[in-house]
Design a protein around this motif. Structure first.
Motif, PDB file in Angstrom:
ATOM      1  N   GLY A 179       0.762  -1.243   0.000  1.00 39.04           N
ATOM      2  CA  GLY A 179       0.000   0.000   0.000  1.00 39.04           C
ATOM      3  C   GLY A 179       0.790   1.289   0.000  1.00 39.04           C
ATOM      4  N   LEU A 180       2.108   1.221  -0.023  1.00 34.84           N
ATOM      5  CA  LEU A 180       2.910   2.441  -0.028  1.00 34.84           C
ATOM      6  C   LEU A 180       2.879   3.062  -1.435  1.00 34.84           C
ATOM      7  CD1 LEU A 180       4.489   3.598   2.393  1.00 34.84           C
ATOM      8  CD2 LEU A 180       6.578   2.789   1.309  1.00 34.84           C
ATOM      9  N   PRO A 181       2.630   4.350  -1.555  1.00 33.31           N
ATOM     10  CA  PRO A 181       2.610   4.992  -2.874  1.00 33.31           C
ATOM     11  C   PRO A 181       3.967   4.857  -3.562  1.00 33.31           C
ATOM     12  CG  PRO A 181       1.641   6.434  -1.224  1.00 33.31           C
ATOM     13  CD  PRO A 181       2.274   5.290  -0.481  1.00 33.31           C
ATOM     14  N   PRO A 182       3.990   4.745  -4.896  1.00 37.23           N
ATOM     15  CA  PRO A 182       5.263   4.602  -5.613  1.00 37.23           C
ATOM     16  C   PRO A 182       6.269   5.698  -5.300  1.00 37.23           C
ATOM     17  CG  PRO A 182       3.441   4.128  -7.078  1.00 37.23           C
ATOM     18  CD  PRO A 182       2.832   4.645  -5.807  1.00 37.23           C
ATOM     19  N   MET A 238       5.163   2.637  17.431  1.00 32.90           N
ATOM     20  CA  MET A 238       4.408   3.887  17.519  1.00 32.90           C
ATOM     21  C   MET A 238       2.906   3.675  17.405  1.00 32.90           C
ATOM     22  SD  MET A 238       6.910   6.215  15.116  1.00 32.90           S
ATOM     23  CE  MET A 238       5.919   7.691  15.345  1.00 32.90           C
ATOM     24  N   GLY A 239       2.483   2.474  17.052  1.00 39.69           N
ATOM     25  CA  GLY A 239       1.055   2.188  16.924  1.00 39.69           C
ATOM     26  C   GLY A 239       0.397   2.921  15.783  1.00 39.69           C
ATOM     27  N   SER A 240       1.145   3.148  14.717  1.00 41.51           N
ATOM     28  CA  SER A 240       0.612   3.884  13.566  1.00 41.51           C
ATOM     29  C   SER A 240       1.071   3.229  12.276  1.00 41.51           C
ATOM     30  CB  SER A 240       1.089   5.345  13.597  1.00 41.51           C
ATOM     31  OG  SER A 240       0.741   6.018  12.403  1.00 41.51           O
ATOM     32  N   ASN A 241       0.124   3.065  11.341  1.00 43.31           N
ATOM     33  CA  ASN A 241       0.440   2.508  10.031  1.00 43.31           C
ATOM     34  C   ASN A 241       0.248   3.536   8.924  1.00 43.31           C
ATOM     35  OD1 ASN A 241       1.247  -0.199  10.551  1.00 43.31           O
ATOM     36  ND2 ASN A 241      -0.883  -0.761  10.946  1.00 43.31           N
ATOM     37  N   SER A 242       0.406   4.798   9.287  1.00 42.96           N
ATOM     38  CA  SER A 242       0.265   5.853   8.282  1.00 42.96           C
ATOM     39  C   SER A 242       1.378   5.750   7.245  1.00 42.96           C
ATOM     40  CB  SER A 242       0.306   7.231   8.945  1.00 42.96           C
ATOM     41  OG  SER A 242       1.576   7.462   9.525  1.00 42.96           O
ATOM     42  N   SER A 243       1.129   6.338   6.101  1.00 43.35           N
ATOM     43  CA  SER A 243       2.099   6.272   5.002  1.00 43.35           C
ATOM     44  C   SER A 243       3.424   6.909   5.394  1.00 43.35           C
ATOM     45  CB  SER A 243       1.528   6.970   3.760  1.00 43.35           C
ATOM     46  OG  SER A 243       2.454   6.970   2.707  1.00 43.35           O
ATOM     47  N   THR A 275       4.705   7.238   8.458  1.00 45.28           N
ATOM     48  CA  THR A 275       5.398   6.409   9.446  1.00 45.28           C
ATOM     49  C   THR A 275       6.054   5.206   8.782  1.00 45.28           C
ATOM     50  OG1 THR A 275       3.764   7.048  11.114  1.00 45.28           O
ATOM     51  CG2 THR A 275       5.150   5.146  11.611  1.00 45.28           C
ATOM     52  N   GLN A 276       5.350   4.592   7.851  1.00 39.66           N
ATOM     53  CA  GLN A 276       5.917   3.464   7.125  1.00 39.66           C
ATOM     54  C   GLN A 276       7.139   3.885   6.311  1.00 39.66           C
ATOM     55  OE1 GLN A 276       2.406   2.001   4.953  1.00 39.66           O
ATOM     56  NE2 GLN A 276       2.543   0.122   6.145  1.00 39.66           N
ATOM     57  N   THR A 277       7.028   5.030   5.651  1.00 38.38           N
ATOM     58  CA  THR A 277       8.159   5.517   4.850  1.00 38.38           C
ATOM     59  C   THR A 277       9.369   5.774   5.725  1.00 38.38           C
ATOM     60  OG1 THR A 277       6.634   6.559   3.275  1.00 38.38           O
ATOM     61  CG2 THR A 277       8.922   7.311   3.241  1.00 38.38           C
ATOM     62  N   LEU A 278       9.159   6.396   6.880  1.00 39.60           N
ATOM     63  CA  LEU A 278      10.247   6.682   7.806  1.00 39.60           C
ATOM     64  C   LEU A 278      10.864   5.394   8.342  1.00 39.60           C
ATOM     65  CD1 LEU A 278      11.869   8.801   9.407  1.00 39.60           C
ATOM     66  CD2 LEU A 278      10.094   8.687  11.175  1.00 39.60           C
ATOM     67  N   GLY A 279      10.018   4.446   8.752  1.00 39.28           N
ATOM     68  CA  GLY A 279      10.516   3.194   9.317  1.00 39.28           C
ATOM     69  C   GLY A 279      11.299   2.371   8.312  1.00 39.28           C
TER      70      GLY A 279
END
Length: 454
Positions: free
Chosen positions: A49-52, A111-116, A118-122
């Motif tokens: 689900g991460l944008p290109p 962090m309890g977050s699956n936002s775009s 947060t995912q990009t940073l992780g």
């Protein structure tokens, strides 16, 4: 005859087969994780689900970290040596961080977050750590070639053997991937993550086994150690910048890596989106490429090398890639089976270009051992940064391209994937051939020695 003279003469003797094999397996962890990285990272990130555009950021962060680490590691290795320590430490970082990338977003869970964002940073954080370890292992391993032996033919054989085991590593990955993709579903995000988690853990296990063989089977290079003990001055960076051959070899090496990495990154997109093939083809098509590369790499070990022969073999590989690139660009989805023919040609071309391109670095270094790590580090720096920028540019434009299912199967859809897999590598190969033909490679006398003793 003095002891120093005996050692010097023995340094020019061809390497024993067991020594060549022990060295060749030392890059297996890097190779198998790199194959997974360039083949599946962008596919994995977009499937969860991460944008290109943000997937491109993850890839770029890793490439930038890799590029700067090569310079840092190269400088310290030239100063202090300790190749095996760098190799072992880098391998540990690779194993830990690679499992964290494909094992799920750890910072997201903390962090309890699956936002775009947060995912990009992780993913970007662990991508950077992975590439730091990868670069340390790569520079130390490549630098060892010129310090293990002064025999130019043996150096080419070592490079060829390493390339052969690169193919073994890639094939191991694609066998694992084929099994996973064939026998597991990929409907939900969790199922996709489980698929790639199995692939990642299997890759780490296989690679670490061969790292152990390398560390226990090889010795710290004697030539480098003796050079430091005798007080030989470390070669300044400016020494290399005054050589025209440095710029020529750098350009050829970078173009060769661009051809291999960019095409590898877009291959899975091409077979799934453009040709509408099955999920297992994401493993089967790359496997065909690396089987052909492996066979050619083995055959190249039996050649008596010279500077002229290196140029001819590289040029042959480049021309094959130009033909393959044109085929990929214009291949309609109705002729999808023809991709296996193209894969065969690509596999041969990759082996010819990679073995000869890497071997040109040994011709550049010659007997200037106290500066070899800088050469490999600086060339790898250019490779990583330019690959990262190219992949980021192409991947960020994927979202604006319509999917193939919207087109009639007999039509050719000129997607960003086709340009990235076909046109871009073909142009790089053409430029690489032109630069290679302009080189003047000196002919060391030792090139006439046999490749490998019994």
């Amino acid at each position: 005859m003095t002891g120093g003279t005996v050692d010097e003469e023995s340094s020019y003797k061809p390497q024993r087969r067991c020594s060549v094999v022990y060295y060749g397996v030392g890059h297996m962890l890097n190779d198998i994780t790199s194959a997974c990285w360039f083949t599946y990272l962008l596919v994995f990130l977009t499937e969860i689900g991460l944008p290109p555009s943000e997937a491109a950021i993850v890839m770029l962060s890793g490439q930038i970290a890799d590029g700067f680490t090569t310079i840092f590691a190269g400088e310290l290795i030239d100063r202090y040596g300790h190749f095996k320590i760098w190799h072992g430490a880098g391998s540990i970082l690779v194993a830990v961080s690679f499992s964290s990338v494909f094992g799920g977003c750890l910072p997201c869970k903390i962090m309890g977050s699956n936002s775009s964002s947060t995912q990009t940073l992780g993913y970007s954080f662990f991508a950077a750590i992975f590439n730091v370890g990868w670069a340390a292992t790569q520079v130390s391993h490549m630098s060892m070639v010129n310090c293990i032996t002064l025999n130019s033919t043996s150096r080419v054989v070592l490079a060829s053997c390493r390339n052969a085991f690169t193919m073994v590593a890639n094939l191991s990955l694609y066998v694992v991937a084929f099994v996973v993709f064939s026998f597991s579903s990929s409907g939900s995000v969790m199922e996709v993550e489980n698929q790639y988690r199995w692939i990642a853990y299997s890759s780490i296990f296989i690679g670490c086994c061969f790292v152990g063989v390398f560390l226990f089977g090889t010795e710290e290079p004697r030539l480098k150690r003796e050079a430091r003990e005798k007080g030989h001055a470390r070669i300044s960076w400016t020494y290399w910048f005054k050589k025209i051959l440095y710029y020529q070899v750098a350009l050829v090496y970078v173009l060769t890596r661009l051809v291999a990495n960019i095409s590898q990154a877009f291959l899975a997109f091409f077979v799934i989106n453009d040709l509408q093939m099955s999920q297992s083809s994401k493993a089967l098509v790359p496997a065909v490429i690396y089987i052909c590369s492996f066979i050619v790499s083995i055959l190249l070990q039996e050649i008596t090398w010279s500077g002229q022969r290196l140029k001819i073999i590289y040029s042959a590989g480049g021309l094959l890639w130009i033909v393959s690139g044109a085929g990929i660009l214009f291949l309609p989805s109705s002729m999808k089976a023809f991709v296996y023919v193209l894969s065969t040609v690509i596999g041969v071309a990759n082996a010819l270009m990679t073995v000869s391109g890497v071997s040109m670095q040994s011709f550049l270094v010659g007997e200037d051992l106290n500066g070899c790590a800088f050469v490999y580090g600086s060339l790898s720096f250019l490779d990583k940064i330019l690959c990262g920028l190219a992949l980021s540019f192409l991947e960020s434009r994927q979202s604006s391209v319509p999917m193939m299912q919207n087109c009639h199967s007999s039509n050719i859809h000129f997607s960003v994937t086709r340009y990235g897999l076909g046109l871009f590598p073909a142009i790089c190969a053409l430029v690489g051939v032109l630069v290679t033909l302009s080189m003047e490679l000196l002919e060391p006398a030792s090139l006439m020695d046999p490749l490998l003793p019994a």
